[in-house]
Design an enzyme around this catalytic site. Structure first.
Site, PDB file in Angstrom:
ATOM      1  N   TRP A   5       0.828  -1.215   0.000  1.00 46.08           N
ATOM      2  CA  TRP A   5       0.000   0.000   0.000  1.00 46.08           C
ATOM      3  C   TRP A   5       0.856   1.256   0.000  1.00 46.08           C
ATOM      4  O   TRP A   5       0.548   2.233  -0.678  1.00 46.08           O
ATOM      5  CB  TRP A   5      -0.971  -0.006   1.178  1.00 46.08           C
ATOM      6  CG  TRP A   5      -1.960  -1.123   1.094  1.00 46.08           C
ATOM      7  CD1 TRP A   5      -2.106  -2.159   1.967  1.00 46.08           C
ATOM      8  CD2 TRP A   5      -2.940  -1.350   0.063  1.00 46.08           C
ATOM      9  NE1 TRP A   5      -3.106  -3.006   1.543  1.00 46.08           N
ATOM     10  CE2 TRP A   5      -3.632  -2.542   0.383  1.00 46.08           C
ATOM     11  CE3 TRP A   5      -3.295  -0.671  -1.105  1.00 46.08           C
ATOM     12  CZ2 TRP A   5      -4.652  -3.058  -0.413  1.00 46.08           C
ATOM     13  CZ3 TRP A   5      -4.310  -1.173  -1.905  1.00 46.08           C
ATOM     14  CH2 TRP A   5      -4.978  -2.352  -1.565  1.00 46.08           C
TER      15      TRP A   5
ATOM     16  N   LYS B 196     -11.717  -1.825   6.917  1.00 43.47           N
ATOM     17  CA  LYS B 196     -10.873  -2.740   7.672  1.00 43.47           C
ATOM     18  C   LYS B 196     -11.351  -2.824   9.125  1.00 43.47           C
ATOM     19  O   LYS B 196     -11.523  -3.900   9.658  1.00 43.47           O
ATOM     20  CB  LYS B 196      -9.405  -2.295   7.620  1.00 43.47           C
ATOM     21  CG  LYS B 196      -8.874  -2.034   6.222  1.00 43.47           C
ATOM     22  CD  LYS B 196      -8.673  -3.307   5.417  1.00 43.47           C
ATOM     23  CE  LYS B 196      -8.653  -3.084   3.915  1.00 43.47           C
ATOM     24  NZ  LYS B 196      -7.503  -2.405   3.381  1.00 43.47           N
TER      25      LYS B 196
ATOM     26  N   ASP C 290      -1.307   6.548   6.478  1.00 47.65           N
ATOM     27  CA  ASP C 290      -2.418   5.671   6.107  1.00 47.65           C
ATOM     28  C   ASP C 290      -2.624   4.720   7.290  1.00 47.65           C
ATOM     29  O   ASP C 290      -1.757   3.904   7.588  1.00 47.65           O
ATOM     30  CB  ASP C 290      -2.034   4.897   4.838  1.00 47.65           C
ATOM     31  CG  ASP C 290      -3.071   3.856   4.432  1.00 47.65           C
ATOM     32  OD1 ASP C 290      -4.072   3.670   5.154  1.00 47.65           O
ATOM     33  OD2 ASP C 290      -2.869   3.216   3.371  1.00 47.65           O
TER      34      ASP C 290
HETATM   35  C1  LIG Z   1      -7.038  -1.922   2.138  1.00 44.56           C
HETATM   36  C2  LIG Z   1      -6.011  -0.866   2.236  1.00 44.56           C
HETATM   37  C3  LIG Z   1      -5.923   0.166   1.286  1.00 44.56           C
HETATM   38  C4  LIG Z   1      -6.825   0.242   0.063  1.00 44.56           C
HETATM   39  O1  LIG Z   1      -8.112   0.551   0.416  1.00 44.56           O
HETATM   40  P1  LIG Z   1      -9.245   0.811  -0.705  1.00 44.56           P
HETATM   41  O2  LIG Z   1     -10.350   1.376   0.111  1.00 44.56           O
HETATM   42  O3  LIG Z   1      -9.552  -0.500  -1.326  1.00 44.56           O
HETATM   43  O4  LIG Z   1      -8.709   1.780  -1.683  1.00 44.56           O
HETATM   44  C5  LIG Z   1      -4.953   1.123   1.469  1.00 44.56           C
HETATM   45  N1  LIG Z   1      -4.133   1.096   2.520  1.00 44.56           N
HETATM   46  C6  LIG Z   1      -4.183   0.115   3.449  1.00 44.56           C
HETATM   47  C7  LIG Z   1      -3.243   0.128   4.599  1.00 44.56           C
HETATM   48  C8  LIG Z   1      -5.133  -0.891   3.325  1.00 44.56           C
HETATM   49  O5  LIG Z   1      -5.172  -1.866   4.248  1.00 44.56           O
END
Ligand SMILES: *Cc1c(COP(=O)(O)O)cnc(C)c1O
Length: 359
Positions: free
Chosen positions: A100, A194, A170
């Site tokens: 990511w 998540k 993030d």
């Molecule tokens: C799942 C995830 C993403 C991507 O998320 P989307 O909503 O599918 O764009 C980005 N960063 C992390 C850390 C993730 O776990």
């Protein structure tokens, strides 16, 4: 029957929240309609989104000089929105600790000079590099991290020393799993699927001085933080139902004692699994111990055949979505806030049994 769902995302949600939402599906609090069917400009909805923001501020102790934005496009849209809004000098430093972070870095390269100042790719992202004295660029607009690496199961236990540059993080897969000091960040964001709610909503917590009109040329209106901040996340139709569910999860977390209590619970849950992995003669964790995530726990048997057998038998026994990410293989148990401790205890019992039968 509900299964124990170890999915990395979209992931398990609190049963209580789902039941409440089901009860309110046809008639939300006497409105005669579902939250999905109501105007986002109505009084009823206004209370839903305002309460959600207030509860999140309360949970995370968000200082007054930060805005909370409920946006759409998932976490991935932020990979572009961040540089478009923050790269005033067209320079940013990225710490690449997984897929990511790498995707965010690659996206930033489209907009300016993104520098990869540290990486753990040399050992398949199984650790967090030392970030105490990195070569931060003089003119960097921000330093970027992915705080919890969903795929690899690592977590920053200490934030990097950004030498005064704003930190952008993030937190998709560790959002609300433990207390955070928001004032240490310029921008925190996460996709909610998540650890909080339904896919499609991304929450951005951004320090006010970083919200300006001065964005990269050609930035679409929908990609400007300022337009959403000025309109209280109601510039256009927000992901209204998703935000409503997030709001219910915030209330659920408050009822459980807030983020301190969640941290304690999450540590207890993770310890059960990690302790077993450390003593097991069959299963092993794949991450350097000091960097282990509380949320995502990857492990292997050392044999692809046994991994596949384990996943198959576990699924049949009601422990689902344990397959590791397609880029790493093996297994991964995601044990987010809503995974009850019984789920982890029973998984470990099942693993012990499997170990005995496959010795
Ligand atoms: C799942 C995830 C993403 C991507 O998320 P989307 O909503 O599918 O764009 C980005 N960063 C992390 C850390 C993730 O776990």
């Amino acid at each position: 029957m509900r299964v124990y769902n170890f999915s990395a995302g979209p992931a398990v949600l609190p049963e209580e929240v789902l039941k409440e939402a089901a009860d309110e599906m046809l008639d939300y609090q006497g409105s005669g309609m579902s939250v999905m069917e109501m105007s986002h400009r109505s009084k009823t909805y206004d209370k839903i989104i305002k309460d959600a923001e207030a509860d999140l501020r309360d949970l995370m102790q968000i200082p007054d000089n930060y805005k909370v934005l409920f946006l759409q496009g998932g976490a991935s849209s932020q990979f572009a929105m961040i540089p478009m809004n923050l790269m005033k000098n067209r320079v940013a430093d990225y710490i690449v600790t997984g897929q990511w972070a790498k995707k965010a870095y690659q996206e930033a390269c489209i907009y300016g000079k993104a520098n990869k100042i540290a990486s753990s790719e040399d050992k398949t992202f199984s650790y967090i590099p030392d970030c105490s004295d990195l070569p931060i660029s003089e003119d960097a607009d921000y330093v970027y991290i992915c705080e919890n690496n969903t795929i690899y199961g690592t977590k920053f236990k200490t934030l990097p020393n950004t030498k005064g540059k704003p930190l952008v993080a993030d937190v998709s897969s560790c959002f609300l799993s433990e207390p955070v000091d928001v004032s240490k960040y310029g921008l925190i964001y996460g996709g909610v699927q998540k650890n909080i709610g339904p896919a499609g909503v991304v929450i951005v917590i951004i320090r006010e001085d970083l919200i300006t009109e001065d964005v990269l040329e050609g930035t679409p209106t929908m990609f400007k933080y300022k337009i959403h901040a000025d309109n209280g996340s109601l510039y256009n139709t927000p992901p209204a139902y998703g935000i409503y569910i997030c709001g219910k999860v915030f209330k659920w977390l408050k009822k459980r004692g807030g983020l301190e209590a969640m941290k304690e619970y999450n540590e207890k849950k993770a310890k059960i699994l990690y302790d077993f992995l450390d003593e097991s003669s069959l299963f092993q964790g794949t991450v350097r111990k000091e960097d282990r995530s509380l949320m995502n726990v990857p492990f292997v048997t050392g044999s692809e055949e046994l991994d596949a057998k384990f996943i198959q038998e576990a699924t049949a026994a009601g422990f689902v979505n344990l397959k590791g990410h397609r880029t790493v293989g093996g297994m991964r148990a995601s044990i987010y806030n809503a995974m009850p401790i019984e789920g982890v205890e029973k998984l470990v019992e099942f693993m012990k049994e499997f170990e005995k039968n496959n010795a």
